[in-house]
Design an enzyme around this catalytic site. Structure first.
Site, PDB file in Angstrom:
ATOM      1  N   GLU A   7       0.847  -1.189   0.000  1.00 39.89           N
ATOM      2  CA  GLU A   7       0.000   0.000   0.000  1.00 39.89           C
ATOM      3  C   GLU A   7       0.880   1.236   0.000  1.00 39.89           C
ATOM      4  O   GLU A   7       1.906   1.271   0.674  1.00 39.89           O
ATOM      5  CB  GLU A   7      -0.914  -0.021   1.222  1.00 39.89           C
ATOM      6  CG  GLU A   7      -1.837  -1.240   1.230  1.00 39.89           C
ATOM      7  CD  GLU A   7      -2.381  -1.569   2.600  1.00 39.89           C
ATOM      8  OE1 GLU A   7      -1.811  -1.071   3.583  1.00 39.89           O
ATOM      9  OE2 GLU A   7      -3.358  -2.317   2.680  1.00 39.89           O
ATOM     10  N   CYS A   8       0.476   2.270  -0.721  1.00 42.51           N
ATOM     11  CA  CYS A   8       1.369   3.399  -0.964  1.00 42.51           C
ATOM     12  C   CYS A   8       0.633   4.728  -0.925  1.00 42.51           C
ATOM     13  O   CYS A   8      -0.583   4.779  -0.840  1.00 42.51           O
ATOM     14  CB  CYS A   8       2.046   3.236  -2.325  1.00 42.51           C
ATOM     15  SG  CYS A   8       2.784   1.605  -2.605  1.00 42.51           S
ATOM     16  N   THR A   9       1.413   5.806  -1.036  1.00 42.24           N
ATOM     17  CA  THR A   9       0.882   7.148  -1.218  1.00 42.24           C
ATOM     18  C   THR A   9       1.635   7.769  -2.389  1.00 42.24           C
ATOM     19  O   THR A   9       2.856   7.669  -2.466  1.00 42.24           O
ATOM     20  CB  THR A   9       1.078   8.008   0.041  1.00 42.24           C
ATOM     21  OG1 THR A   9       0.459   7.368   1.164  1.00 42.24           O
ATOM     22  CG2 THR A   9       0.475   9.397  -0.156  1.00 42.24           C
ATOM     23  N   GLU A  98       0.822   2.052  -7.164  1.00 44.49           N
ATOM     24  CA  GLU A  98      -0.097   2.454  -6.103  1.00 44.49           C
ATOM     25  C   GLU A  98      -1.240   1.456  -6.083  1.00 44.49           C
ATOM     26  O   GLU A  98      -1.973   1.325  -7.071  1.00 44.49           O
ATOM     27  CB  GLU A  98      -0.636   3.863  -6.382  1.00 44.49           C
ATOM     28  CG  GLU A  98      -1.638   4.377  -5.379  1.00 44.49           C
ATOM     29  CD  GLU A  98      -0.974   4.906  -4.123  1.00 44.49           C
ATOM     30  OE1 GLU A  98      -1.607   4.837  -3.049  1.00 44.49           O
ATOM     31  OE2 GLU A  98       0.166   5.401  -4.218  1.00 44.49           O
TER      32      GLU A  98
END
Length: 473
Positions: A7-9, A98
Protein backbone atom coordinates in the site's frame (compact mmCIF):
# COMPACT_ATOMS: atom_id res chain seq x y z
CA UNK A 1 5.75 -14.87 8.23
CA UNK A 2 2.55 -13.02 7.33
CA UNK A 3 2.63 -11.45 3.87
CA UNK A 4 1.55 -7.84 4.24
CA UNK A 5 -0.39 -5.88 1.61
CA UNK A 6 1.48 -3.46 -0.63
CA UNK A 7 0.00 0.00 0.00
CA UNK A 8 1.37 3.40 -0.96
CA UNK A 9 0.88 7.15 -1.22
CA UNK A 10 1.51 9.01 -4.50
CA UNK A 11 2.11 12.72 -5.16
CA UNK A 12 2.59 14.21 -8.64
CA UNK A 13 3.59 17.83 -9.28
CA UNK A 14 3.24 19.70 -12.57
CA UNK A 15 6.18 21.80 -13.77
CA UNK A 16 4.39 25.12 -13.27
CA UNK A 17 3.44 24.05 -9.74
CA UNK A 18 6.98 23.10 -8.69
CA UNK A 19 9.42 25.53 -7.12
CA UNK A 20 12.12 25.07 -9.79
CA UNK A 21 10.07 24.32 -12.89
CA UNK A 22 10.77 20.59 -12.72
CA UNK A 23 8.27 17.79 -13.22
CA UNK A 24 7.97 15.42 -10.24
CA UNK A 25 6.48 11.97 -9.54
CA UNK A 26 6.78 10.63 -5.99
CA UNK A 27 5.56 7.61 -4.03
CA UNK A 28 6.12 5.73 -0.81
CA UNK A 29 6.31 1.95 -1.11
CA UNK A 30 4.51 0.80 2.02
CA UNK A 31 4.92 -2.94 2.33
CA UNK A 32 6.91 -4.87 4.93
CA UNK A 33 9.84 -3.59 7.00
CA UNK A 34 11.45 -7.03 6.74
CA UNK A 35 11.61 -6.86 2.92
CA UNK A 36 14.99 -5.17 2.46
CA UNK A 37 15.52 -3.07 -0.68
CA UNK A 38 18.35 -3.11 -3.24
CA UNK A 39 19.24 -0.67 -6.00
CA UNK A 40 19.33 -2.68 -9.23
CA UNK A 41 21.10 -1.53 -12.42
CA UNK A 42 20.33 -2.99 -15.86
CA UNK A 43 22.28 -2.12 -19.00
CA UNK A 44 21.06 -1.53 -22.57
CA UNK A 45 20.98 -4.79 -24.49
CA UNK A 46 19.88 -6.24 -27.82
CA UNK A 47 19.96 -9.74 -26.37
CA UNK A 48 17.56 -9.39 -23.45
CA UNK A 49 15.20 -12.12 -22.22
CA UNK A 50 12.42 -12.82 -24.71
CA UNK A 51 10.01 -14.06 -22.07
CA UNK A 52 9.09 -12.78 -18.61
CA UNK A 53 8.03 -15.39 -16.06
CA UNK A 54 7.03 -13.89 -12.73
CA UNK A 55 8.35 -15.31 -9.47
CA UNK A 56 5.71 -13.69 -7.26
CA UNK A 57 2.58 -14.30 -9.35
CA UNK A 58 1.33 -16.57 -12.13
CA UNK A 59 1.91 -14.02 -14.88
CA UNK A 60 4.13 -14.51 -17.92
CA UNK A 61 4.47 -12.74 -21.27
CA UNK A 62 6.67 -12.38 -24.34
CA UNK A 63 9.24 -9.57 -24.41
CA UNK A 64 11.18 -7.73 -27.15
CA UNK A 65 14.81 -8.88 -27.10
CA UNK A 66 16.06 -5.29 -27.37
CA UNK A 67 15.78 -3.50 -24.02
CA UNK A 68 16.89 -0.17 -22.62
CA UNK A 69 18.98 -0.02 -19.48
CA UNK A 70 17.22 1.11 -16.31
CA UNK A 71 17.47 1.32 -12.54
CA UNK A 72 15.08 -0.31 -10.11
CA UNK A 73 14.38 -0.65 -6.37
CA UNK A 74 13.26 -4.26 -5.85
CA UNK A 75 13.11 -6.03 -2.53
CA UNK A 76 15.86 -8.57 -1.96
CA UNK A 77 13.74 -11.68 -2.54
CA UNK A 78 12.57 -10.87 -6.08
CA UNK A 79 15.40 -9.59 -8.29
CA UNK A 80 14.07 -8.56 -11.67
CA UNK A 81 10.58 -7.98 -10.23
CA UNK A 82 8.89 -5.30 -8.08
CA UNK A 83 11.20 -2.74 -9.76
CA UNK A 84 9.18 0.07 -8.20
CA UNK A 85 10.89 3.25 -9.42
CA UNK A 86 13.67 4.69 -11.54
CA UNK A 87 14.66 5.92 -15.00
CA UNK A 88 15.63 4.13 -18.17
CA UNK A 89 18.64 5.12 -20.27
CA UNK A 90 16.55 7.58 -22.32
CA UNK A 91 15.48 9.46 -19.21
CA UNK A 92 11.93 8.09 -19.02
CA UNK A 93 10.87 7.49 -15.43
CA UNK A 94 8.25 5.20 -13.93
CA UNK A 95 6.76 4.63 -10.46
CA UNK A 96 4.95 1.33 -10.03
CA UNK A 97 2.59 0.81 -8.23
CA UNK A 98 -0.10 2.45 -6.10
CA UNK A 99 -2.48 -0.28 -4.93
CA UNK A 100 -6.11 0.62 -5.72
CA UNK A 101 -9.39 -1.27 -5.71
CA UNK A 102 -12.28 -1.69 -8.12
CA UNK A 103 -15.87 -1.92 -6.94
CA UNK A 104 -17.61 -5.24 -6.41
CA UNK A 105 -20.12 -4.39 -9.13
CA UNK A 106 -17.37 -3.60 -11.67
CA UNK A 107 -15.55 -6.82 -10.81
CA UNK A 108 -18.71 -8.85 -11.26
CA UNK A 109 -18.90 -7.52 -14.82
CA UNK A 110 -15.17 -7.97 -15.54
CA UNK A 111 -13.34 -10.00 -12.85
CA UNK A 112 -9.62 -9.83 -12.17
CA UNK A 113 -7.62 -12.43 -14.09
CA UNK A 114 -5.78 -14.77 -11.73
CA UNK A 115 -2.74 -15.18 -13.98
CA UNK A 116 -2.99 -11.64 -15.37
CA UNK A 117 -0.84 -8.57 -14.91
CA UNK A 118 0.02 -8.14 -11.21
CA UNK A 119 1.74 -5.30 -9.38
CA UNK A 120 4.98 -7.25 -9.04
CA UNK A 121 5.68 -7.33 -12.79
CA UNK A 122 4.38 -4.07 -14.31
CA UNK A 123 7.63 -2.12 -13.89
CA UNK A 124 10.09 -4.60 -15.38
CA UNK A 125 8.01 -5.43 -18.45
CA UNK A 126 7.30 -1.79 -19.34
CA UNK A 127 10.14 0.62 -18.48
CA UNK A 128 12.89 -1.09 -20.56
CA UNK A 129 10.72 -0.91 -23.70
CA UNK A 130 9.40 2.66 -23.78
CA UNK A 131 10.77 5.89 -25.21
CA UNK A 132 8.37 8.38 -23.62
CA UNK A 133 5.86 8.71 -20.80
CA UNK A 134 2.96 8.51 -23.24
CA UNK A 135 4.43 5.35 -24.77
CA UNK A 136 4.59 3.90 -21.26
CA UNK A 137 0.85 4.42 -20.86
CA UNK A 138 0.19 2.87 -24.27
CA UNK A 139 2.33 -0.21 -23.58
CA UNK A 140 0.89 -0.79 -20.12
CA UNK A 141 -2.63 -0.26 -21.43
CA UNK A 142 -2.03 -2.79 -24.21
CA UNK A 143 -0.78 -5.34 -21.68
CA UNK A 144 -3.82 -4.81 -19.43
CA UNK A 145 -6.21 -5.36 -22.32
CA UNK A 146 -4.29 -8.34 -23.69
CA UNK A 147 -3.57 -10.25 -20.48
CA UNK A 148 -6.00 -8.76 -17.99
CA UNK A 149 -5.17 -7.40 -14.53
CA UNK A 150 -4.77 -9.64 -11.52
CA UNK A 151 -5.33 -6.73 -9.09
CA UNK A 152 -5.81 -2.97 -8.95
CA UNK A 153 -3.00 -0.46 -9.45
CA UNK A 154 -2.10 3.12 -10.34
CA UNK A 155 1.17 3.85 -12.17
CA UNK A 156 3.07 7.06 -13.04
CA UNK A 157 5.21 7.86 -16.08
CA UNK A 158 7.43 10.90 -16.52
CA UNK A 159 9.75 12.32 -19.19
CA UNK A 160 11.04 15.74 -20.26
CA UNK A 161 7.74 16.65 -21.96
CA UNK A 162 4.85 15.05 -20.04
CA UNK A 163 3.74 13.27 -16.88
CA UNK A 164 0.99 10.64 -16.99
CA UNK A 165 -0.83 8.60 -14.34
CA UNK A 166 -2.76 5.43 -15.19
CA UNK A 167 -5.42 3.74 -13.06
CA UNK A 168 -6.70 0.31 -14.03
CA UNK A 169 -10.26 -0.86 -13.46
CA UNK A 170 -11.49 -4.41 -12.93
CA UNK A 171 -10.02 -6.99 -15.28
CA UNK A 172 -9.38 -5.25 -18.59
CA UNK A 173 -10.09 -1.52 -18.34
CA UNK A 174 -8.05 1.56 -17.55
CA UNK A 175 -7.89 5.35 -17.73
CA UNK A 176 -4.78 7.55 -17.93
CA UNK A 177 -4.64 11.33 -17.51
CA UNK A 178 -1.87 13.73 -18.42
CA UNK A 179 -0.80 15.74 -15.39
CA UNK A 180 -1.84 19.42 -15.61
CA UNK A 181 1.23 21.67 -15.65
CA UNK A 182 -0.07 24.06 -13.01
CA UNK A 183 -1.49 21.65 -10.42
CA UNK A 184 -0.61 18.70 -8.19
CA UNK A 185 -2.20 15.30 -7.59
CA UNK A 186 -2.42 13.21 -4.41
CA UNK A 187 -3.71 9.69 -3.94
CA UNK A 188 -3.60 7.01 -1.26
CA UNK A 189 -4.72 3.49 -2.20
CA UNK A 190 -7.83 4.62 -4.00
CA UNK A 191 -8.74 5.41 -7.58
CA UNK A 192 -9.04 9.20 -7.89
CA UNK A 193 -9.89 9.92 -11.52
CA UNK A 194 -13.34 11.19 -12.42
CA UNK A 195 -13.52 13.17 -15.67
CA UNK A 196 -12.87 11.54 -19.05
CA UNK A 197 -13.21 13.07 -22.51
CA UNK A 198 -12.67 10.34 -25.14
CA UNK A 199 -12.12 13.00 -27.83
CA UNK A 200 -9.31 14.75 -25.95
CA UNK A 201 -6.36 12.54 -26.86
CA UNK A 202 -3.89 15.15 -25.62
CA UNK A 203 -4.96 14.70 -22.01
CA UNK A 204 -6.70 11.33 -21.83
CA UNK A 205 -5.89 7.79 -22.94
CA UNK A 206 -8.14 4.85 -22.07
CA UNK A 207 -9.02 1.24 -22.74
CA UNK A 208 -11.21 0.35 -25.68
CA UNK A 209 -14.92 0.93 -24.95
CA UNK A 210 -14.40 2.25 -21.39
CA UNK A 211 -17.69 4.17 -21.55
CA UNK A 212 -19.65 1.57 -23.48
CA UNK A 213 -18.71 -1.20 -21.09
CA UNK A 214 -19.76 0.90 -18.09
CA UNK A 215 -23.08 1.71 -19.73
CA UNK A 216 -23.76 -1.89 -20.78
CA UNK A 217 -23.17 -3.23 -17.27
CA UNK A 218 -25.11 -0.44 -15.56
CA UNK A 219 -22.07 1.11 -13.94
CA UNK A 220 -23.30 4.47 -15.21
CA UNK A 221 -26.33 5.83 -17.06
CA UNK A 222 -25.53 8.48 -19.71
CA UNK A 223 -29.18 9.59 -19.67
CA UNK A 224 -28.95 10.58 -16.02
CA UNK A 225 -25.36 11.60 -15.32
CA UNK A 226 -21.99 12.61 -16.67
CA UNK A 227 -19.45 9.78 -16.74
CA UNK A 228 -17.42 9.60 -13.51
CA UNK A 229 -14.61 7.02 -13.66
CA UNK A 230 -14.34 6.72 -9.87
CA UNK A 231 -18.08 6.36 -9.39
CA UNK A 232 -18.40 3.85 -12.22
CA UNK A 233 -15.45 1.58 -11.49
CA UNK A 234 -13.81 2.25 -8.10
CA UNK A 235 -14.33 0.99 -4.58
CA UNK A 236 -15.53 3.52 -2.01
CA UNK A 237 -16.32 1.90 1.33
CA UNK A 238 -16.26 2.64 5.05
CA UNK A 239 -12.64 1.43 5.26
CA UNK A 240 -11.61 4.18 2.85
CA UNK A 241 -12.91 6.91 5.18
CA UNK A 242 -10.15 6.28 7.72
CA UNK A 243 -7.49 4.50 5.67
CA UNK A 244 -7.44 6.57 2.47
CA UNK A 245 -9.41 9.80 2.81
CA UNK A 246 -7.30 11.25 5.67
CA UNK A 247 -4.06 11.07 3.69
CA UNK A 248 -5.52 12.94 0.72
CA UNK A 249 -7.22 15.39 3.06
CA UNK A 250 -4.06 15.92 5.13
CA UNK A 251 -1.74 16.45 2.18
CA UNK A 252 -4.14 18.79 0.42
CA UNK A 253 -4.40 20.75 3.67
CA UNK A 254 -0.60 20.93 3.79
CA UNK A 255 -0.24 22.21 0.23
CA UNK A 256 -3.56 24.07 -0.10
CA UNK A 257 -4.84 25.27 3.29
CA UNK A 258 -7.55 27.32 1.56
CA UNK A 259 -9.28 24.07 0.48
CA UNK A 260 -11.89 23.22 3.11
CA UNK A 261 -12.83 19.59 2.72
CA UNK A 262 -14.64 17.31 5.12
CA UNK A 263 -12.23 14.46 5.83
CA UNK A 264 -15.16 12.01 5.92
CA UNK A 265 -16.54 12.88 2.47
CA UNK A 266 -14.85 12.00 -0.82
CA UNK A 267 -15.22 15.38 -2.50
CA UNK A 268 -11.47 16.09 -2.65
CA UNK A 269 -10.42 17.71 -5.93
CA UNK A 270 -8.59 15.33 -8.28
CA UNK A 271 -6.07 18.03 -9.18
CA UNK A 272 -5.40 21.06 -6.98
CA UNK A 273 -3.37 24.27 -6.89
CA UNK A 274 -0.93 24.70 -4.03
CA UNK A 275 -0.71 27.88 -1.96
CA UNK A 276 2.92 28.22 -3.00
CA UNK A 277 5.20 26.36 -5.42
CA UNK A 278 6.08 22.86 -4.20
CA UNK A 279 9.77 22.09 -3.64
CA UNK A 280 11.68 18.87 -3.09
CA UNK A 281 11.92 19.92 0.56
CA UNK A 282 8.12 20.21 0.71
CA UNK A 283 7.76 16.71 -0.70
CA UNK A 284 10.17 15.29 1.85
CA UNK A 285 7.98 16.85 4.53
CA UNK A 286 4.83 15.48 2.89
CA UNK A 287 6.10 11.90 2.92
CA UNK A 288 7.03 12.29 6.59
CA UNK A 289 3.48 13.39 7.43
CA UNK A 290 1.65 11.63 10.28
CA UNK A 291 -0.89 14.26 11.44
CA UNK A 292 2.03 15.74 13.35
CA UNK A 293 1.31 17.11 16.82
CA UNK A 294 -2.43 16.43 16.65
CA UNK A 295 -4.69 13.93 18.41
CA UNK A 296 -4.35 11.69 15.34
CA UNK A 297 -0.54 11.52 15.54
CA UNK A 298 0.14 7.83 16.33
CA UNK A 299 3.81 8.36 17.17
CA UNK A 300 3.49 11.39 19.41
CA UNK A 301 0.63 9.68 21.27
CA UNK A 302 2.19 6.21 21.27
CA UNK A 303 -0.95 4.80 19.66
CA UNK A 304 -0.41 2.00 17.12
CA UNK A 305 -4.20 1.63 16.82
CA UNK A 306 -4.83 5.18 15.59
CA UNK A 307 -7.67 4.89 13.01
CA UNK A 308 -6.27 7.57 10.66
CA UNK A 309 -3.60 5.92 8.54
CA UNK A 310 -0.51 8.21 8.33
CA UNK A 311 1.47 8.84 5.15
CA UNK A 312 4.70 7.78 6.86
CA UNK A 313 4.49 4.32 8.40
CA UNK A 314 7.16 2.04 9.82
CA UNK A 315 6.70 -0.71 7.24
CA UNK A 316 7.56 1.57 4.32
CA UNK A 317 10.42 -0.06 2.42
CA UNK A 318 11.42 3.04 0.44
CA UNK A 319 10.11 6.42 -0.68
CA UNK A 320 11.20 7.97 -3.98
CA UNK A 321 10.89 11.42 -5.53
CA UNK A 322 11.53 11.24 -9.30
CA UNK A 323 12.38 14.66 -10.72
CA UNK A 324 12.88 15.67 -14.36
CA UNK A 325 14.61 19.01 -15.01
CA UNK A 326 14.30 19.28 -18.78
CA UNK A 327 16.81 22.13 -19.18
CA UNK A 328 19.64 19.88 -17.95
CA UNK A 329 21.32 16.87 -19.63
CA UNK A 330 19.44 13.75 -18.60
CA UNK A 331 22.40 12.34 -16.64
CA UNK A 332 21.86 15.00 -13.97
CA UNK A 333 18.45 16.33 -15.03
CA UNK A 334 16.72 13.00 -14.31
CA UNK A 335 17.14 12.59 -10.60
CA UNK A 336 15.62 10.45 -7.88
CA UNK A 337 15.70 11.09 -4.16
CA UNK A 338 15.36 7.81 -2.27
CA UNK A 339 14.77 7.26 1.44
CA UNK A 340 15.21 3.65 2.53
CA UNK A 341 12.67 2.54 5.13
CA UNK A 342 10.34 4.90 6.99
CA UNK A 343 10.62 8.43 5.55
CA UNK A 344 9.80 10.13 8.85
CA UNK A 345 12.95 8.68 10.41
CA UNK A 346 14.94 8.32 7.20
CA UNK A 347 17.11 10.44 4.93
CA UNK A 348 16.49 11.23 1.25
CA UNK A 349 19.57 10.55 -0.88
CA UNK A 350 20.16 11.67 -4.49
CA UNK A 351 20.23 8.98 -7.18
CA UNK A 352 21.19 10.41 -10.59
CA UNK A 353 20.26 8.80 -13.91
CA UNK A 354 23.87 9.04 -15.12
CA UNK A 355 25.36 7.03 -12.25
CA UNK A 356 26.67 3.74 -13.58
CA UNK A 357 27.05 1.76 -10.36
CA UNK A 358 26.39 2.07 -6.64
CA UNK A 359 28.29 1.14 -3.47
CA UNK A 360 27.92 -2.55 -2.72
CA UNK A 361 25.99 -1.84 0.48
CA UNK A 362 23.12 -0.53 -1.66
CA UNK A 363 23.01 -3.48 -4.06
CA UNK A 364 23.84 -6.67 -2.14
CA UNK A 365 21.34 -7.13 0.71
CA UNK A 366 20.01 -10.68 0.42
CA UNK A 367 18.17 -11.47 3.64
CA UNK A 368 15.33 -10.41 5.90
CA UNK A 369 17.72 -10.51 8.87
CA UNK A 370 19.50 -7.39 10.04
CA UNK A 371 23.18 -7.18 9.16
CA UNK A 372 26.06 -4.72 9.46
CA UNK A 373 26.89 -4.43 5.75
CA UNK A 374 23.74 -3.46 3.83
CA UNK A 375 22.45 0.08 3.41
CA UNK A 376 18.84 -0.92 3.99
CA UNK A 377 19.50 -2.47 7.39
CA UNK A 378 21.88 0.33 8.37
CA UNK A 379 19.08 2.87 7.93
CA UNK A 380 16.42 0.52 9.31
CA UNK A 381 18.33 0.11 12.60
CA UNK A 382 18.20 3.87 13.19
CA UNK A 383 14.44 4.10 12.70
CA UNK A 384 13.80 0.96 14.76
CA UNK A 385 15.66 2.51 17.69
CA UNK A 386 13.80 5.75 17.09
CA UNK A 387 10.44 4.00 17.42
CA UNK A 388 11.43 2.50 20.80
CA UNK A 389 10.95 5.95 22.33
CA UNK A 390 9.73 8.22 19.53
CA UNK A 391 9.31 11.40 21.55
CA UNK A 392 12.82 11.16 22.99
CA UNK A 393 14.79 9.78 20.04
CA UNK A 394 12.99 10.97 16.87
CA UNK A 395 14.10 14.61 17.33
CA UNK A 396 17.75 13.48 17.39
CA UNK A 397 17.32 11.51 14.18
CA UNK A 398 15.39 14.27 12.42
CA UNK A 399 17.94 16.95 13.31
CA UNK A 400 20.85 14.81 12.13
CA UNK A 401 19.22 13.90 8.83
CA UNK A 402 17.98 17.46 8.20
CA UNK A 403 21.57 18.67 8.42
CA UNK A 404 22.73 15.89 6.10
CA UNK A 405 20.03 16.65 3.52
CA UNK A 406 20.91 20.37 3.59
CA UNK A 407 24.59 19.53 3.17
CA UNK A 408 23.84 17.17 0.29
CA UNK A 409 21.63 19.78 -1.40
CA UNK A 410 24.51 22.25 -1.39
CA UNK A 411 27.00 19.66 -2.58
CA UNK A 412 24.64 18.76 -5.43
CA UNK A 413 24.51 22.38 -6.60
CA UNK A 414 28.29 22.57 -6.60
CA UNK A 415 28.71 19.24 -8.37
CA UNK A 416 26.11 20.07 -11.03
CA UNK A 417 27.79 23.39 -11.78
CA UNK A 418 31.09 21.59 -12.25
CA UNK A 419 29.41 18.92 -14.39
CA UNK A 420 27.84 21.52 -16.69
CA UNK A 421 31.16 23.30 -17.14
CA UNK A 422 32.85 20.23 -18.65
CA UNK A 423 30.28 17.74 -19.97
CA UNK A 424 30.22 19.05 -23.55
CA UNK A 425 33.99 18.94 -24.04
CA UNK A 426 34.85 16.14 -21.60
CA UNK A 427 31.79 13.87 -21.28
CA UNK A 428 33.63 10.95 -19.69
CA UNK A 429 35.30 13.22 -17.17
CA UNK A 430 31.86 14.64 -16.35
CA UNK A 431 30.47 11.14 -15.78
CA UNK A 432 33.42 10.31 -13.53
CA UNK A 433 32.73 13.48 -11.55
CA UNK A 434 29.09 12.43 -11.15
CA UNK A 435 30.05 8.88 -10.19
CA UNK A 436 32.55 10.02 -7.56
CA UNK A 437 30.00 12.43 -6.11
CA UNK A 438 27.36 9.68 -5.88
CA UNK A 439 29.74 7.23 -4.20
CA UNK A 440 30.85 9.89 -1.71
CA UNK A 441 27.32 10.97 -0.76
CA UNK A 442 25.92 7.45 -0.44
CA UNK A 443 28.87 6.17 1.61
CA UNK A 444 28.84 9.23 3.86
CA UNK A 445 25.14 8.66 4.59
CA UNK A 446 25.97 5.18 5.87
CA UNK A 447 28.63 6.65 8.17
CA UNK A 448 26.13 9.16 9.55
CA UNK A 449 23.53 6.42 10.13
CA UNK A 450 26.05 4.22 11.92
CA UNK A 451 27.07 7.11 14.18
CA UNK A 452 23.39 7.74 14.91
CA UNK A 453 22.92 4.10 15.85
CA UNK A 454 25.73 4.31 18.39
CA UNK A 455 24.36 7.57 19.80
CA UNK A 456 20.87 6.10 20.17
CA UNK A 457 22.18 2.91 21.79
CA UNK A 458 24.12 5.05 24.25
CA UNK A 459 21.01 7.05 25.16
CA UNK A 460 18.85 3.92 25.36
CA UNK A 461 21.35 2.29 27.72
CA UNK A 462 21.30 5.35 29.99
CA UNK A 463 17.50 5.50 29.92
CA UNK A 464 17.10 1.83 30.82
CA UNK A 465 19.60 2.20 33.66
CA UNK A 466 17.51 5.04 35.12
CA UNK A 467 14.43 2.80 35.16
CA UNK A 468 16.18 -0.29 36.52
CA UNK A 469 18.87 1.20 38.75
CA UNK A 470 18.12 -0.71 41.99
CA UNK A 471 20.43 1.63 43.84
CA UNK A 472 20.13 2.55 47.49
CA UNK A 473 22.86 0.92 49.53
Amino acid sequence: MEKLPSECTTIIVGEEMSADGSRIVARSSDFDAMQAINIEVHKDTIFGPEKFIAKDSRFSCELPSEALGYTALPDYSFPGEWGSAGFNSLGVGMSSTETIFSSTKALQADPYVEDGLAENCTYNIVLPYIHSAREGVERLGMLIEKYGSAEGFGISFIDNKETWYLENACGHHWLACRMPKDQYFVTGNQSRFREYDPYDKENFLASTNLLGFAEKHHLYDPKKEKFDFHKAYARDEKLDTTYNYPRVWGLQQMFSPAIHNDVTVNTFPVFAKAEKPISISDLRKAFRFHYDNTSHDPYLNNNPHEPYRPVSIFRTTQTHLLQVRKELPKEIGCLGYVAFGMADLGVFLPVYQGVRHFPEAYTKVSSNKADSSSAYWTFRKVMTLGMVNYNAYAPIIKETYAKLEAENDQRQKEMEAAYLSIYKTSPMQALDLLQNFSDSVLNHALDVARELTEELFTRLTADIQKDYLFHGA
